[in-house]
Design an enzyme around this catalytic site. Structure first.
Site, mmCIF file in Angstrom:
data_model
loop_
_atom_site.group_PDB
_atom_site.id
_atom_site.type_symbol
_atom_site.label_atom_id
_atom_site.label_comp_id
_atom_site.label_asym_id
_atom_site.label_seq_id
_atom_site.Cartn_x
_atom_site.Cartn_y
_atom_site.Cartn_z
ATOM 1 N N HIS A 61 35.270 -4.328 -24.735
ATOM 2 C CA HIS A 61 34.354 -4.157 -23.342
ATOM 3 C C HIS A 61 33.390 -3.089 -23.644
ATOM 4 O O HIS A 61 33.549 -2.225 -23.201
ATOM 5 C CB HIS A 61 35.050 -4.255 -22.225
ATOM 6 C CG HIS A 61 34.279 -4.537 -21.083
ATOM 7 N ND1 HIS A 61 35.095 -5.288 -19.849
ATOM 8 C CD2 HIS A 61 33.103 -4.517 -20.680
ATOM 9 C CE1 HIS A 61 34.014 -5.238 -19.038
ATOM 10 N NE2 HIS A 61 32.712 -4.691 -19.543
ATOM 11 N N ASP A 153 29.747 -10.560 -17.149
ATOM 12 C CA ASP A 153 30.068 -9.385 -16.832
ATOM 13 C C ASP A 153 28.936 -8.447 -16.421
ATOM 14 O O ASP A 153 27.788 -8.546 -16.975
ATOM 15 C CB ASP A 153 30.881 -8.518 -17.896
ATOM 16 C CG ASP A 153 31.169 -7.286 -17.437
ATOM 17 O OD1 ASP A 153 32.150 -7.158 -16.640
ATOM 18 O OD2 ASP A 153 30.461 -6.132 -17.886
ATOM 19 N N ASP A 308 34.910 -0.274 -21.188
ATOM 20 C CA ASP A 308 33.623 -0.637 -20.375
ATOM 21 C C ASP A 308 32.747 0.433 -20.519
ATOM 22 O O ASP A 308 32.108 0.994 -19.295
ATOM 23 C CB ASP A 308 34.111 -0.727 -18.795
ATOM 24 C CG ASP A 308 33.205 -1.375 -18.084
ATOM 25 O OD1 ASP A 308 31.964 -1.807 -18.556
ATOM 26 O OD2 ASP A 308 33.341 -1.391 -16.822
HETATM 27 ZN ZN LIG Z 1 32.309 -5.465 -15.285
#
Ligand SMILES: [Zn+2]
Length: 430
Positions: A61, A153, A308
C-alpha cells in the site's frame, strides 16, 4: 552468473526456516540454501555475517504520486525510498492524475519503474472509471498491462452495486478488490477519530462506524459473490473482529494494518499540538482499538503490514490542522518501527514480522517473491537487528517528510536489498 549470500541468519516463514545458511543464487533465482556453500573464483559474494537474510519485503500500500503529483513524489523517488527502507517491491495505488483506470497509465507507471529499478512496482488499477464510483474501469486491459489488484483507494467505493459488480468481475482475473473502507457520509467533515480527544479538542470527529459499516457491507457482498476482498489500512477492533468472523464462514477476506495504527493513538493529536503529521485516514484510534489490532498481529488474523506511504509536500502540511491533507509517509520508517516495537518489544517473533512484511503480502496479491525456496526469484532484504537509528525525515530518499515519528530512536534496520540476486545501489546525497 552466481552469487552467494554468505554467513547470515536466514529467516523465511514460507519454509519455516530460521537458520544460519548460505543462499546460492544463479541467474536471478534462488538455487540452494545450505551451510557453507563454497565460492569459486568467479562467484560474487555478499557478506551477510551478523545480518538477517529474508525474502524481499513487500509494501502493498504505497502512493507513488506519478503521474500528476510529481511535486509530492515520483516513481523514482518513491522506489529509492522503498529500497532505503528495505523493500524490494511496492504496490502503488491508482489515485494519480490521470487516474490509473486504463492500460496507458499502467504502462506509464511500469515504464518509469523500469527506468529506476530500485524496487519492483506492482500497480493497482482503479475500480471505477475516473474513481468516480459509477462505472467499472477497464479492468481487463489493465490486467494485460500488469495490475495486480483493483482499488479506488483515497476514496471508498460508496456504491454497493458497483462494489458487487467489481467483486464479481475481478474473479475472472483472480484479482483482490481492495477497499478504502469509509462511509463518507459518516465521516462528514471529520478530521480525527471521534471520541474523547476530538470532544476535548473541539475538532469534528470521524466515527469508527465510518469504517465498520463499510467493512460489514463489503463482507456481505464478498460472501454473496465469492469475490476476493481486501481491507486496506484496517484500523478498528470491530472491523478486525468482523473480518475474522467472516473468514471462519469461508469468506475470502484479507486485511492489512499500518504501523501508525499499531503504535500511535488519537491522543497524539493533542500531545503534538495539532501536528498535521498526526492527521491521516483512517485516523489514529484509541488504545482499545490498538490492543485488538496488536492481538491480530500476534494471532495471525492480520495478513500484512503496509505503510500506506502517502507523501505530501511540506507546504501542503504546514497549514492549520483542519486544512491539511490526510496522510503520512512510511516506506523509510516501517521496518525499524516494526523491528523495535513489535519484535524488540517481545510482541511477536521475527519470523512472524517477516510473514507480515513479505510472505503475507505476496500471498494476498499473488505476487512472486515472499519466499526464498529454490526456484523463486532472489529478491532479498538484509536486516541488522542491532543497528541503532534515529528517524531523520530530512535524510529520507522520499521527496516528502510528513511523518509523526521524527526523532524516534529505534533498534533494528534494513541495511540492503537485492533484486534478482543483484545488490541495489542508491545514488548518494539525494
Ligand atoms: Zn486509503
Amino acid at each position: 552468473m552466481r552469487r552467494i549470500v554468505k554467513g547470515g541468519r536466514v529467516v523465511d516463514p514460507s519454509q519455516e526456516l530460521d537458520a544460519e545458511v548460505d543462499v546460492l543464487i544463479e541467474d536471478g533465482q534462488v538455487v540452494r540454501l545450505d551451510e557453507n556453500i563454497e565460492a569459486t573464483a568467479e562467484d560474487q559474494v555478499t557478506d551477510a555475517t551478523g545480518l538477517v537474510v529474508t525474502p524481499g519485503l513487500i509494501d502493498i500500500h504505497v502512493h507513488l504520486r506519478e503521474p500528476g503529483f510529481e511535486y509530492k513524489e515520483t516513481v523514482r523517488s518513491g522506489l529509492m525510498s522503498a529500497a532505503a527502507g528495505g523493500f524490494t517491491a511496492v504496490a502503488c495505488m491508482a489515485n494519480t492524475s490521470p487516474i490509473n483506470d486504463h492500460r496507458s497509465i499502467t504502462e506509464l507507471i511500469l515504464g518509469q519503474a523500469k527506468r529506476h529499478p530500485y524496487a519492483r512496482v506492482y500497480p493497482l488499477g482503479a475500480i471505477s472509471k475516473g474513481m468516480a464510483g459509477e462505472e467499472l474501469a477497464a479492468v481487463g486491459e489493465m490486467v494485460e498491462a500488469g495490475i495486480v489488484a483493483i482499488s479506488d483507494d483515497g476514496l471508498p467505493v460508496m456504491n454497493a452495486a458497483l462494489m458487487r459488480r467489481a467483486l464479481q468481475y475481478a474473479q475472472h482475473y483472480d484479482l483482490p478488490v481492495v477497499q478504502h473502507a469509509e462511509d463518507l457520509n459518516l465521516t462528514g467533515d471529520g478530521v480525527m477519530h471521534e471520541g474523547e480527544w476530538s470532544t476535548r479538542l473541539g475538532l469534528p470527529g470521524i466515527p469508527s462506524l465510518a469504517e465498520d459499516v463499510m467493512v460489514a457491507r463489503d463482507l456481505l457482498l464478498s460472501a454473496d459473490t465469492g469475490g476476493r476482498y481486501h481491507v486496506a489500512h484496517l484500523s478498528t477492533g470491530r472491523s478486525l473482529e468482523m473480518v475474522k468472523e467472516a473468514r471462519r464462514r469461508g469468506v475470502r477476506a484479507t486485511c492489512e494494518v499500518s504501523p501508525h495504527h499499531l503504535l500511535l493513538s488519537d491522543q497524539l493529536v493533542a500531545e503534538s499540538g495539532f501536528d498535521t503529521a498526526s492527521k491521516m485516514k483512517p485516523p489514529l484510534r484509541p488504545q482499545s482499538d490498538i490492543d485488538i489490532l496488536r492481538q491480530g498481529i500476534v494471532d495471525g488474523s492480520i495478513d500484512a503490514i503496509a505503510s500506506d506511504h502517502a507523501p505530501h509536500h511540506q507546504d501542503e502540511k504546514d497549514v492549520q490542522f483542519s486544512m491539511a491533507p490526510f496522510g503520512i509517509v512510511g516506506l523509510e520508517t516501517t521496518v525499524s518501527l516494526c523491528l523495535d516495537r513489535l519484535v524488540g518489544g517481545g510482541m511477536i517473533p521475527l519470523s512472524r514480522l517477516i510473514e507480515l512484511l513479505s510472505t503475507g503480502p505476496a500471498r494476498v496479491f499473488n505476487l512472486p517473491g515472499g519466499s526464498l525456496r529454490p526456484g523463486r526469484v532472489a529478491d532479498i532484504t538484509l536486516l541488522d537487528l542491532d543497528r541503532q537509528v534515529t528517524v531523520q525525515p530530512d535524510r529520507f530518499k522520499s521527496l516528502a517528510n510528513n511523518t509523526p515519528f521524527a526523532g524516534w530512536q529505534l533498534r533494528g534496520a534494513a541495511v540492503g536489498t537485492l533484486l534478482a540476486g543483484e545488490p541495489v545501489a542508491l545514488p548518494e546525497d539525494e
